[in-house]
Scaffold this active site. Structure first.
Site, PDB file in Angstrom:
ATOM      1  N   LYS A   9       4.895   2.432   1.303  1.00 46.47           N
ATOM      2  CA  LYS A   9       4.182   2.505   2.641  1.00 46.47           C
ATOM      3  C   LYS A   9       3.361   3.506   2.612  1.00 46.47           C
ATOM      4  CE  LYS A   9       5.309   2.663   7.609  1.00 46.47           C
ATOM      5  NZ  LYS A   9       6.527   2.850   8.762  1.00 46.47           N
ATOM      6  N   SER A  84       6.562  -0.932  12.026  1.00 45.91           N
ATOM      7  CA  SER A  84       5.224  -0.282  11.674  1.00 45.91           C
ATOM      8  C   SER A  84       5.103  -0.586  10.102  1.00 45.91           C
ATOM      9  CB  SER A  84       5.132   0.986  11.684  1.00 45.91           C
ATOM     10  OG  SER A  84       5.951   1.651  11.083  1.00 45.91           O
ATOM     11  N   SER A 108      11.060   0.403  12.671  1.00 43.82           N
ATOM     12  CA  SER A 108      10.052   0.128  11.540  1.00 43.82           C
ATOM     13  C   SER A 108      10.233  -0.193  10.565  1.00 43.82           C
ATOM     14  CB  SER A 108       9.043   1.395  11.717  1.00 43.82           C
ATOM     15  OG  SER A 108       8.089   1.392  13.040  1.00 43.82           O
TER      16      SER A 108
END
Lengths: 419, 93
Positions: A9, A84, A108
């Site tokens: 990420k 997210s 997330s």
């Protein structure tokens, strides 16, 4: 993990590799160091093949707040992958990588895992070092893996975990081999169903998947118990007071001076701060900074920030009491499935905040929780969440693994024909 | 949430909001603050705030001197710097 390709990420600092947090303000940032979690995975032999798109500074549940554009859900073009960690979830679901890293502040990792039909675990707060993770809300953020199965998640989490003296909130505990403790029989496992979640109000197909999974667990020997978490309805407002407050403090470092975007044609230093930040942050990030600034400002601190931290203790106490009589808690991961771009939150931001209704409370209490795929609702993947007691990742990974040994939902892959 | 309050918060956060977006931001903030205001109905008398789920004191590093000057590396990300410092507009006339 030798030779295993992973995606990280784009919130984890990677030395020499641009790390943007999907924000304009960090669009040119090349970190001089690598996050501990990534370093541990690479030391175990894995290879980072790229960084993944995300909601800007991890603030969002649909990946629509990224400065670099939306991520499409591999199951349906034009649909959100969740957020997210939407880029990580989509990359795993699309078969680009076998696993990826994510972070979870209010859901997330779990919500995008659910929307993309894969498995993702948020560990206990403190199990994985936060050093080198760009902070959103420091008392809630926790890194974890997204993969195709609970077993793969256990392999990654084994490597990511461990004490790190560079993170003052890192737990100094004996490491446990989470692979060793999966595949244990679950006969007699006590699973709590939270009565306050009023699952009867959800879409009937979401309810049907939940009931099917409950039946499967019952046939495997688990027992279900109704439990009460009397203050759980406060989770969303508690979170939306604490997370923005911590965010407004953490994001004050982005001022155009030492790194990141600096506005041109500025006057004095104050003007440089204001223009750099105003040009660099997107609307959702600004909204949350402003909420947090308000909650922390003189005259409002006690009413909003302190009050939320007090309610947070009530929520944690509720969990502690519940776990005296059960082993884990089961909920849907999300109230619905992936939705079309732009269809939620445009008029009222709270509509999108409710996506995290079932996931937020485990961040507030610091508990581990996993999402596993458990079938489809209107042809899109739906997720099942298992919340464990403090540091009991072994129990939720085992229960998730046993579920996956007795079902095939986690093997389902999108056709990708539209792409 | 009146315009004046929003202007004050914006200044405290060092943010400027486009005139076109100001009304939307104002109404969004009002909606969110109202939602957070719902917490007032929970009885928290004599309840200690929970600032971190771990509730442990941060541990101390050993007091050992170390020298790891990475000045060059860290200055590389600045929009403006010289050999030693980050550069900003003059603050002293």
């Amino acid at each position: 993990m030798s030779g295993i390709p992973l995606a990280q990420k784009d919130l984890f600092c990677t030395e020499g590799l641009r790390t943007t947090c999907s924000s304009k303000i960090l669009s040119n940032f090349i970190p001089p160091y690598t996050a501990t979690a990534v370093m541990k995975l690479e030391s175990a032999g894995s290879i980072t093949i790229g960084k993944t798109n995300m909601d800007e500074f991890a603030m969002g549940s649909s990946n629509e707040t990224s400065y670099f554009g939306n991520v499409h859900n591999p199951w349906k073009k034009g649909y959100v992958p969740g957020g997210s960690s939407g880029g990580s979830a989509a990359a795993v679901a699309a078969g680009i990588v076998p696993a990826a890293t994510g972070t979870d502040t209010g859901g997330s990792i779990r919500q995008p895992a659910a929307h993309c039909g894969i498995t993702g675990i948020k560990p206990t707060y403190g199990r994985v070092s936060r050093w080198g993770m760009i902070a959103f809300a420091s008392s809630l953020d926790q890194a974890g893996p997204l993969a195709r199965s609970a077993e793969d998640c256990a392999i990654l989490l084994n490597e990511m975990s461990g004490h790190d003296s560079k993170d003052t909130t890192s737990l100094d505990i004996e490491s446990t081999d989470l692979l060793h403790t999966i595949n244990q029989p679950i006969k007699g496992l006590k699973i709590g169903i939270v009565k306050e979640f009023s699952l009867g109000d959800l879409d009937s197909e979401v309810q049907n998947r939940f009931e099917d999974s409950k039946k499967l667990y019952e046939t495997l020997g688990a027992e279900f118990v109704e439990i009460s978490l009397p203050n759980i309805s406060a989770s969303v407002p508690t979170y939306y007071s604490i997370a923005p407050a911590e965010c407004s403090s953490n994001l004050s470092r982005f001022d155009g001076v030492r790194f990141g975007h600096r506005a041109e044609n500025t006057g004095d230093l104050n003007d440089l701060y204001i223009k750099s930040r105003s040009e660099g942050f997107g609307d959702e990030v600004k909204r949350r900074i402003l909420i947090g600034t308000y909650a922390l400002s003189a005259g409002y601190y006690d009413a909003y920030y302190k009050k939320a931290q007090q309610v947070r203790r009530l929520i944690k106490n509720d969990f502690e009491l519940a776990f005296e009589s059960i082993d884990l808690i089961m909920t849907p991961t999300s109230p619905g499935t992936a939705f079309a771009f732009g269809s939620k939150g445009a008029q009222n931001p709270i509509e999108l905040y409710l996506e995290d209704l079932f996931t937020i409370s485990s961040n507030l209490a610091g508990l581990p929780a996993i999402s596993i795929p458990h079938g489809k609702v209107n042809s899109m993947p739906a997720g099942l969440q298992l919340i464990g007691n403090f540091l009991r990742e072994d129990q939720i990974l085992n229960a998730a693994h046993i579920f996956q040994q007795n079902s095939a939902f986690h093997l389902d892959k999108p056709s990708m024909e539209e792409f | 949430m009146d315009q004046e309050t929003v202007r004050t918060i914006c200044y405290l956060a060092r943010l400027q909001i486009d005139d076109k977006k100001a009304q939307k931001i104002e109404s969004d903030l009002e909606t969110i603050i109202e939602m957070i205001g719902g917490l007032q109905k929970f009885d928290t008398e004599n309840v200690q705030p929970l600032y971190s789920p771990l509730e442990k004191t941060a541990f101390m590093h050993e007091d050992i001197e170390s020298s790891d000057n990475q000045k060059e590396k860290f200055l590389q990300n600045a929009a403006a710097s010289n050999e030693d410092y980050f550069l900003v507009p003059r603050v002293v006339e």
